[in-house]
Design an enzyme around this catalytic site. Structure first.
Site, short mmCIF file in Angstrom:
data_model
loop_
_atom_site.label_atom_id
_atom_site.label_comp_id
_atom_site.label_asym_id
_atom_site.label_seq_id
_atom_site.Cartn_x
_atom_site.Cartn_y
_atom_site.Cartn_z
N ASN A 146 5.23 -10.63 -2.61
CA ASN A 146 6.11 -9.87 -1.74
C ASN A 146 5.52 -8.45 -1.64
O ASN A 146 4.45 -8.16 -2.20
CB ASN A 146 7.56 -9.90 -2.24
CG ASN A 146 7.72 -9.32 -3.65
OD1 ASN A 146 6.98 -8.43 -4.04
ND2 ASN A 146 8.68 -9.83 -4.39
N SER A 183 7.25 -11.02 2.56
CA SER A 183 8.13 -10.12 3.30
C SER A 183 7.80 -8.68 3.00
O SER A 183 7.61 -8.31 1.85
CB SER A 183 9.60 -10.39 2.98
OG SER A 183 9.86 -10.19 1.61
N ILE A 214 19.14 -11.34 7.15
CA ILE A 214 20.52 -11.82 7.03
C ILE A 214 21.21 -11.00 5.94
O ILE A 214 20.62 -10.78 4.88
CB ILE A 214 20.53 -13.33 6.65
CG1 ILE A 214 19.81 -14.16 7.73
CG2 ILE A 214 21.95 -13.81 6.44
CD1 ILE A 214 19.51 -15.58 7.28
N THR A 221 14.59 -18.62 -2.75
CA THR A 221 13.92 -18.60 -1.45
C THR A 221 12.43 -18.30 -1.58
O THR A 221 11.62 -18.84 -0.83
CB THR A 221 14.56 -17.58 -0.51
OG1 THR A 221 14.76 -16.36 -1.22
CG2 THR A 221 15.90 -18.08 -0.01
N ASP A 223 10.47 -19.07 -4.11
CA ASP A 223 9.83 -20.29 -4.64
C ASP A 223 9.75 -21.37 -3.56
O ASP A 223 8.74 -22.08 -3.45
CB ASP A 223 10.64 -20.82 -5.84
CG ASP A 223 10.80 -19.75 -6.91
OD1 ASP A 223 9.85 -18.99 -7.13
OD2 ASP A 223 11.88 -19.68 -7.51
P1 ATP Z 1 8.91 -13.52 -4.42
O1 ATP Z 1 9.08 -15.01 -4.56
O2 ATP Z 1 7.60 -13.11 -4.96
O3 ATP Z 1 10.09 -12.77 -4.95
P2 ATP Z 1 9.85 -12.58 -1.92
O4 ATP Z 1 10.45 -11.35 -2.50
O5 ATP Z 1 9.26 -12.45 -0.56
O6 ATP Z 1 8.78 -13.21 -2.84
P3 ATP Z 1 12.31 -13.63 -1.20
O7 ATP Z 1 12.81 -12.25 -1.16
O8 ATP Z 1 13.10 -14.68 -1.86
O9 ATP Z 1 10.92 -13.71 -1.90
O10 ATP Z 1 11.97 -14.06 0.31
C1 ATP Z 1 11.21 -15.19 0.61
C2 ATP Z 1 11.42 -15.53 2.06
O11 ATP Z 1 12.79 -15.90 2.25
C3 ATP Z 1 11.18 -14.39 3.02
O12 ATP Z 1 9.87 -14.43 3.53
C4 ATP Z 1 12.20 -14.65 4.12
O13 ATP Z 1 11.63 -15.54 5.05
C5 ATP Z 1 13.31 -15.39 3.45
N1 ATP Z 1 14.50 -14.57 3.13
C6 ATP Z 1 14.95 -14.24 1.90
N2 ATP Z 1 16.07 -13.50 1.98
C7 ATP Z 1 16.34 -13.36 3.30
C8 ATP Z 1 17.37 -12.69 4.05
N3 ATP Z 1 18.37 -12.02 3.46
N4 ATP Z 1 17.31 -12.75 5.40
C9 ATP Z 1 16.33 -13.42 6.02
N5 ATP Z 1 15.35 -14.06 5.38
C10 ATP Z 1 15.34 -14.05 4.05
N1 PLP Z 2 13.36 -18.79 -11.92
C1 PLP Z 2 14.51 -18.45 -12.53
C2 PLP Z 2 14.80 -19.01 -13.89
C3 PLP Z 2 15.40 -17.58 -11.92
O1 PLP Z 2 16.50 -17.23 -12.57
C4 PLP Z 2 15.10 -17.08 -10.63
C5 PLP Z 2 16.02 -16.17 -9.95
O2 PLP Z 2 17.03 -15.78 -10.46
C6 PLP Z 2 13.91 -17.45 -10.02
C7 PLP Z 2 13.06 -18.31 -10.69
C8 PLP Z 2 13.39 -16.93 -8.70
O3 PLP Z 2 14.08 -17.04 -7.55
P1 PLP Z 2 13.46 -16.53 -6.16
O4 PLP Z 2 12.71 -17.69 -5.57
O5 PLP Z 2 14.64 -16.12 -5.37
O6 PLP Z 2 12.50 -15.37 -6.40
MG MG Z 3 12.13 -10.48 -2.00
NA NA Z 4 6.54 -14.14 -2.46
MG MG Z 5 10.83 -14.79 -6.32
#
Ligand code: ATP
Ligand code: PLP
Ligand code: MG
Ligand code: NA
Ligand code: MG
Length: 297
Positions: A146, A183, A214, A221, A223
């Site tokens: 991210n 993102s 959203i 999300t 993962d």
């Molecule tokens: P990491 O897994 O390393 O934390 P990350 O921070 O990008 O990566 P999320 O924040 O879970 O992971 O977002 C992953 C994807 O989920 C984003 O690319 C987006 O498409 C979608 N997503 C997550 N939250 C929202 C939201 N509130 N509104 C719209 N899309 C979202």
């Molecule tokens: N693995 C564990 C055990 C968690 O508790 C969480 C989030 O709370 C995650 C993975 C990661 O979730 P995300 O895909 O939203 O980054």
């Molecule tokens: Mg994120």
């Molecule tokens: Na990511």
């Molecule tokens: Mg994550």
């Protein structure tokens, strides 16, 4: 390359709810992959709840499972997928797993979600950052950080899409031929930035996908996103923009369903983190309608 594959997925397991392996296995299976999960932890529920209980696998225990597979010639994998890793010793063993799998299949694709933190907050021990930067990024085939993780791994502050593209260039120079910054936050909206090297020595192909934010907080999300990117990029090896369109379109359909289901049940979606409706979204995973288009730079 084949349209499917055999994936070793080293991630968290939760008894209830969908994060880690629980959010990655089902979609990869729907896309036709054999998935062999190793559960790096087994927790009752994800760590965003007021409490959780369970067990953590250590590096020696991970290696024991690898030895068990090796003893029966069961270590042929096309893909390795890793997500949240909580300690340096476990991460060092994952590095050994990559070497071992590549000694058996030199073509192994290693898809690494370098989970370090989000929105300016680290949620792993600080010493993991240097191990990821110096030893993991160089051997990864595809990386899905991210915004915060891309900053930590490159030392670059990311305020704009141009910064995001530059971070991808820096990461390519160290190793991975595919990078997706899942993102970045620009003016309150989300932007995915993708970048991939089609031919050695040529500049990367880069694109963005705009994602309306959203007003709710989901877990699992990140993962799910990395699993979908693995699944689709293997089916479209020379077209990461297409793979990302498919992954984002599936994920957004699932998030809308999750939101609608919570609302119909009378819950305020802003009051707590939402458990994704993964199983109910199987059609959106198998055959997404592309509603989110990549813009190529
Ligand atoms: P990491 O897994 O390393 O934390 P990350 O921070 O990008 O990566 P999320 O924040 O879970 O992971 O977002 C992953 C994807 O989920 C984003 O690319 C987006 O498409 C979608 N997503 C997550 N939250 C929202 C939201 N509130 N509104 C719209 N899309 C979202
Ligand atoms: N693995 C564990 C055990 C968690 O508790 C969480 C989030 O709370 C995650 C993975 C990661 O979730 P995300 O895909 O939203 O980054
Ligand atoms: Mg994120
Ligand atoms: Na990511
Ligand atoms: Mg994550």
């Amino acid at each position: 390359p084949s349209e499917t594959g055999r994936v070793l997925s080293i991630q968290s397991h939760t008894v209830q709810g969908y994060v880690g392996n629980k959010s990655a296995i089902f979609p990869l299976q729907l896309l036709g992959y054999d998935v062999d999960p190793i559960n790096s932890v087994q927790f009752s529920n994800h760590t965003g709840y007021p409490s959780f209980k369970g067990q953590v696998l250590n590096g020696e225990q991970l290696w024991e499972l690898i030895e068990g597979l090796e003893a029966n010639d069961l270590l042929y994998y096309t893909h390795l997928l890793t997500g949240y890793i909580g300690s340096v010793s476990f991460l060092n063993t994952v590095l050994d797993v990559v070497s071992k799998l590549r000694s058996i299949n030199p073509e192994l694709t290693y898809v690494c979600d370098p989970v370090l933190g989000d929105e300016g907050k680290l949620y792993v021990p600080q010493e993991l950052v240097t191990v990821y930067r110096d030893r993991v990024v160089p051997i990864a085939s595809m990386l899905t950080p991210n915004q915060f993780e891309a900053e930590l791994l490159t030392g670059l502050g990311i305020q704009s899409e141009e910064d995001g593209r530059e971070a991808c260039n820096l990461l390519h120079a160290v190793g991975p031929s595919k990078v997706v910054i899942t993102s970045i936050n620009v003016d309150g909206n989300l932007l995915l930035i993708g970048s991939y090297l089609k031919e050695k020595g040529h500049p990367p192909k880069q694109f963005k996908i705009a994602i309306p934010k959203i007003q709710a907080y989901f877990t699992g999300t990140g993962d799910l996103m990395t699993a979908l990117l693995l699944g689709w990029s293997n089916k479209h090896p020379d077209n990461l923009e297409k793979a990302a369109e498919l992954a984002v379109s599936s994920l957004q359909a699932l998030l809308q369903r999750t939101l609608n289901d919570y609302k119909s049940a009378g819950h305020d979606p802003k009051s707590s983190s939402l458990e994704i409706r993964l199983i109910q979204s199987q059609d959106d995973i198998r055959s997404p309608e592309i509603k989110f288009k990549a813009e190529i730079y």
